[in-house]
Write a protein that holds these residues in place. Structure first.
Motif, PDB file in Angstrom:
ATOM      1  N   LEU A   1       0.821  -1.213   0.000  1.00  0.00           N
ATOM      2  CA  LEU A   1       0.000   0.000   0.000  1.00  0.00           C
ATOM      3  C   LEU A   1       0.856   1.264   0.000  1.00  0.00           C
ATOM      4  CD1 LEU A   1      -2.837  -1.044   2.469  1.00  0.00           C
ATOM      5  CD2 LEU A   1      -3.047  -0.688  -0.003  1.00  0.00           C
ATOM      6  N   VAL A   2       2.027   1.198   0.614  1.00  0.00           N
ATOM      7  CA  VAL A   2       2.902   2.371   0.644  1.00  0.00           C
ATOM      8  C   VAL A   2       3.973   2.294  -0.443  1.00  0.00           C
ATOM      9  CG1 VAL A   2       2.490   2.787   3.089  1.00  0.00           C
ATOM     10  CG2 VAL A   2       4.441   1.379   2.400  1.00  0.00           C
ATOM     11  N   VAL A   3       3.724   1.445  -1.420  1.00  0.00           N
ATOM     12  CA  VAL A   3       4.580   1.308  -2.611  1.00  0.00           C
ATOM     13  C   VAL A   3       6.007   0.930  -2.223  1.00  0.00           C
ATOM     14  CG1 VAL A   3       5.088   2.298  -4.868  1.00  0.00           C
ATOM     15  CG2 VAL A   3       3.168   3.188  -3.565  1.00  0.00           C
ATOM     16  N   ARG A   4       6.123  -0.152  -1.463  1.00  0.00           N
ATOM     17  CA  ARG A   4       7.414  -0.750  -1.149  1.00  0.00           C
ATOM     18  C   ARG A   4       7.378  -2.205  -1.631  1.00  0.00           C
ATOM     19  NH1 ARG A   4       8.223   3.837  -0.507  1.00  0.00           N
ATOM     20  NH2 ARG A   4       9.262   4.943   1.207  1.00  0.00           N
ATOM     21  N   PRO A   5       7.427  -2.415  -2.949  1.00  0.00           N
ATOM     22  CA  PRO A   5       7.226  -3.764  -3.493  1.00  0.00           C
ATOM     23  C   PRO A   5       8.259  -4.777  -3.021  1.00  0.00           C
ATOM     24  CG  PRO A   5       8.014  -2.265  -5.202  1.00  0.00           C
ATOM     25  CD  PRO A   5       7.659  -1.421  -4.023  1.00  0.00           C
ATOM     26  N   SER A   6       9.505  -4.354  -2.898  1.00  0.00           N
ATOM     27  CA  SER A   6      10.537  -5.292  -2.445  1.00  0.00           C
ATOM     28  C   SER A   6      10.279  -5.732  -1.010  1.00  0.00           C
ATOM     29  CB  SER A   6      11.922  -4.655  -2.554  1.00  0.00           C
ATOM     30  OG  SER A   6      12.242  -4.362  -3.903  1.00  0.00           O
ATOM     31  N   GLY A   7       9.863  -4.802  -0.161  1.00  0.00           N
ATOM     32  CA  GLY A   7       9.541  -5.143   1.218  1.00  0.00           C
ATOM     33  C   GLY A   7       8.367  -6.093   1.306  1.00  0.00           C
ATOM     34  N   ALA A   8       7.369  -5.896   0.439  1.00  0.00           N
ATOM     35  CA  ALA A   8       6.205  -6.770   0.436  1.00  0.00           C
ATOM     36  C   ALA A   8       6.601  -8.197   0.087  1.00  0.00           C
ATOM     37  CB  ALA A   8       5.157  -6.247  -0.556  1.00  0.00           C
ATOM     38  N   VAL A   9       7.386  -8.358  -0.964  1.00  0.00           N
ATOM     39  CA  VAL A   9       7.809  -9.694  -1.380  1.00  0.00           C
ATOM     40  C   VAL A   9       8.685 -10.342  -0.309  1.00  0.00           C
ATOM     41  CG1 VAL A   9       9.173 -10.985  -3.071  1.00  0.00           C
ATOM     42  CG2 VAL A   9       7.593  -9.194  -3.840  1.00  0.00           C
ATOM     43  N   ALA A  10       9.594  -9.562   0.273  1.00  0.00           N
ATOM     44  CA  ALA A  10      10.469 -10.105   1.308  1.00  0.00           C
ATOM     45  C   ALA A  10       9.667 -10.619   2.496  1.00  0.00           C
ATOM     46  CB  ALA A  10      11.464  -9.039   1.759  1.00  0.00           C
ATOM     47  N   ALA A  11       8.663  -9.866   2.934  1.00  0.00           N
ATOM     48  CA  ALA A  11       7.854 -10.286   4.075  1.00  0.00           C
ATOM     49  C   ALA A  11       7.079 -11.559   3.758  1.00  0.00           C
ATOM     50  CB  ALA A  11       6.899  -9.164   4.471  1.00  0.00           C
ATOM     51  N   ILE A  12       6.583 -11.666   2.540  1.00  0.00           N
ATOM     52  CA  ILE A  12       5.834 -12.859   2.139  1.00  0.00           C
ATOM     53  C   ILE A  12       6.733 -14.089   2.168  1.00  0.00           C
ATOM     54  CG2 ILE A  12       4.682 -13.987   0.198  1.00  0.00           C
ATOM     55  CD1 ILE A  12       3.633 -11.182  -0.590  1.00  0.00           C
ATOM     56  N   VAL A  13       7.926 -13.975   1.597  1.00  0.00           N
ATOM     57  CA  VAL A  13       8.830 -15.124   1.533  1.00  0.00           C
ATOM     58  C   VAL A  13       9.303 -15.520   2.930  1.00  0.00           C
ATOM     59  CG1 VAL A  13      10.979 -16.013   0.576  1.00  0.00           C
ATOM     60  CG2 VAL A  13       9.537 -14.514  -0.801  1.00  0.00           C
ATOM     61  N   LEU A  14       9.601 -14.551   3.771  1.00  0.00           N
ATOM     62  CA  LEU A  14       9.970 -14.853   5.153  1.00  0.00           C
ATOM     63  C   LEU A  14       8.848 -15.612   5.863  1.00  0.00           C
ATOM     64  CD1 LEU A  14      11.659 -11.478   6.182  1.00  0.00           C
ATOM     65  CD2 LEU A  14      12.806 -13.706   5.991  1.00  0.00           C
ATOM     66  N   ALA A  15       7.615 -15.191   5.632  1.00  0.00           N
ATOM     67  CA  ALA A  15       6.465 -15.858   6.259  1.00  0.00           C
ATOM     68  C   ALA A  15       6.352 -17.304   5.813  1.00  0.00           C
ATOM     69  CB  ALA A  15       5.179 -15.097   5.933  1.00  0.00           C
ATOM     70  N   MET A  16       6.591 -17.549   4.534  1.00  0.00           N
ATOM     71  CA  MET A  16       6.495 -18.917   4.023  1.00  0.00           C
ATOM     72  C   MET A  16       7.604 -19.799   4.577  1.00  0.00           C
ATOM     73  SD  MET A  16       3.763 -19.226   2.152  1.00  0.00           S
ATOM     74  CE  MET A  16       3.094 -18.357   3.612  1.00  0.00           C
ATOM     75  N   GLY A  17       8.818 -19.272   4.678  1.00  0.00           N
ATOM     76  CA  GLY A  17       9.888 -20.051   5.285  1.00  0.00           C
ATOM     77  C   GLY A  17       9.596 -20.359   6.741  1.00  0.00           C
ATOM     78  N   LEU A  18       9.091 -19.364   7.443  1.00  0.00           N
ATOM     79  CA  LEU A  18       8.780 -19.509   8.863  1.00  0.00           C
ATOM     80  C   LEU A  18       7.707 -20.565   9.104  1.00  0.00           C
ATOM     81  CD1 LEU A  18       8.563 -16.729  11.429  1.00  0.00           C
ATOM     82  CD2 LEU A  18       6.476 -18.030  11.061  1.00  0.00           C
ATOM     83  N   GLU A  19       6.705 -20.636   8.224  1.00  0.00           N
ATOM     84  CA  GLU A  19       5.581 -21.556   8.435  1.00  0.00           C
ATOM     85  C   GLU A  19       6.035 -23.003   8.556  1.00  0.00           C
ATOM     86  OE1 GLU A  19       2.048 -23.236   5.709  1.00  0.00           O
ATOM     87  OE2 GLU A  19       1.909 -21.074   6.057  1.00  0.00           O
ATOM     88  N   ASN A  20       7.109 -23.367   7.878  1.00  0.00           N
ATOM     89  CA  ASN A  20       7.539 -24.765   7.864  1.00  0.00           C
ATOM     90  C   ASN A  20       8.027 -25.263   9.206  1.00  0.00           C
ATOM     91  OD1 ASN A  20       7.394 -25.894   4.976  1.00  0.00           O
ATOM     92  ND2 ASN A  20       8.249 -23.858   4.696  1.00  0.00           N
ATOM     93  N   ALA A  21       8.220 -24.373  10.166  1.00  0.00           N
ATOM     94  CA  ALA A  21       8.630 -24.793  11.507  1.00  0.00           C
ATOM     95  C   ALA A  21       7.446 -25.126  12.405  1.00  0.00           C
ATOM     96  CB  ALA A  21       9.477 -23.700  12.164  1.00  0.00           C
ATOM     97  N   ALA A  22       6.229 -24.984  11.912  1.00  0.00           N
ATOM     98  CA  ALA A  22       5.048 -25.148  12.766  1.00  0.00           C
ATOM     99  C   ALA A  22       4.958 -26.541  13.383  1.00  0.00           C
ATOM    100  CB  ALA A  22       3.774 -24.853  11.975  1.00  0.00           C
ATOM    101  N   PHE A  23       5.490 -27.538  12.697  1.00  0.00           N
ATOM    102  CA  PHE A  23       5.481 -28.904  13.225  1.00  0.00           C
ATOM    103  C   PHE A  23       6.903 -29.424  13.386  1.00  0.00           C
ATOM    104  CE2 PHE A  23       1.188 -28.470  11.686  1.00  0.00           C
ATOM    105  CZ  PHE A  23       0.437 -29.150  12.636  1.00  0.00           C
ATOM    106  N   GLN A  24       7.797 -28.539  13.746  1.00  0.00           N
ATOM    107  CA  GLN A  24       9.196 -28.927  13.929  1.00  0.00           C
ATOM    108  C   GLN A  24       9.329 -29.854  15.114  1.00  0.00           C
ATOM    109  OE1 GLN A  24      12.399 -25.949  13.484  1.00  0.00           O
ATOM    110  NE2 GLN A  24      13.002 -26.494  15.560  1.00  0.00           N
TER     111      GLN A  24
END
Length: 213
Positions: A104-127
């Motif tokens: 929304l604040v036109v920071r496309p690189s930040g948006a993509v980075a946050a999404i990818v970090l979230a996806m990597g993080l999710e895989n620890a849910a059943f660690q």
């Protein structure tokens, strides 16, 4: 890990979320992935062979962010208290909502980075102890286990031992359909419902009996 109804339902919900976000990311990035790093690794290799250095660099950057997210998720899960799984999902939801705000604040690189970090993080849910666990944002391993489970079933083993892993695959596939449709309607704003869904799962995980992870 998939030894209780609670865990199967939560794992399928998280796989559906991963498919939803990956469908959005795939369309937004023009064929790169935000959760499927095998695909990005292949794209990187092909791009290097073809001399497309910028595309190869983009794929490598996504891989690096995903690994950082997975490391962060693993650090969270090392807390080993009863609410740790919910904490992980709260962080994931915050990252996805933060990605929408970056958009929304036109920071496309930040948006993509946050999404990818979230996806990597999710895989620890059943660690599990020692760092292993259940992959939730990719299903190659789940499909292998479906095949192995079918082989066991026809040779006298559990008749439905393959079913939970098939449900993981189906959930991710269904999520990707929803994510692709949502992106075509809303663009990257479609990530917002995914973040809200992660927060809802955090609440439900806290309200239910903790499973093995």
């Amino acid at each position: 890990m998939l030894d209780s109804r609670r865990n199967v339902l939560l794992a399928c919900a998280l796989s559906a979320l991963a498919g939803y976000i990956d469908g959005i990311g795939f369309l937004h990035l023009g064929g790169l992935f935000v959760s499927f790093m095998s695909g990005n690794s292949t794209r990187m290799g092909v791009s290097l062979a073809d001399g497309r250095w910028q595309e190869a660099g983009s794929a490598l950057g996504l891989i690096g962010l995903f690994v950082l997210g997975a490391a962060g998720g693993s650090l969270i899960m090392q807390r080993r208290d009863g609410e740790v799984q919910s904490l992980l999902l709260l962080v994931e939801g915050a990252l996805l909502i933060g990605a929408t705000l970056c958009h929304l604040v036109v920071r496309p690189s930040g948006a993509v980075a946050a999404i990818v970090l979230a996806m990597g993080l999710e895989n620890a849910a059943f660690q599990i102890k020692g760092g292993g666990g259940l992959g939730l944002t990719y299903v190659t391993g789940a499909l292998v286990k479906v095949g192995q489970g079918l082989a066991l079933a026809v040779s006298g083993g559990p008749r439905l031992g393959w079913l939970p892993n098939l449900l993981l695959w189906a959930a991710l596939a269904a999520g990707s359909v929803a994510g692709g449709w949502a992106y075509l309607q809303l663009g990257l704003l479609a990530v917002w419902p995914g973040g809200c869904f992660a927060l809802l799962l955090a609440f439900l995980a806290a309200a239910s009996l903790p499973g093995e992870h």
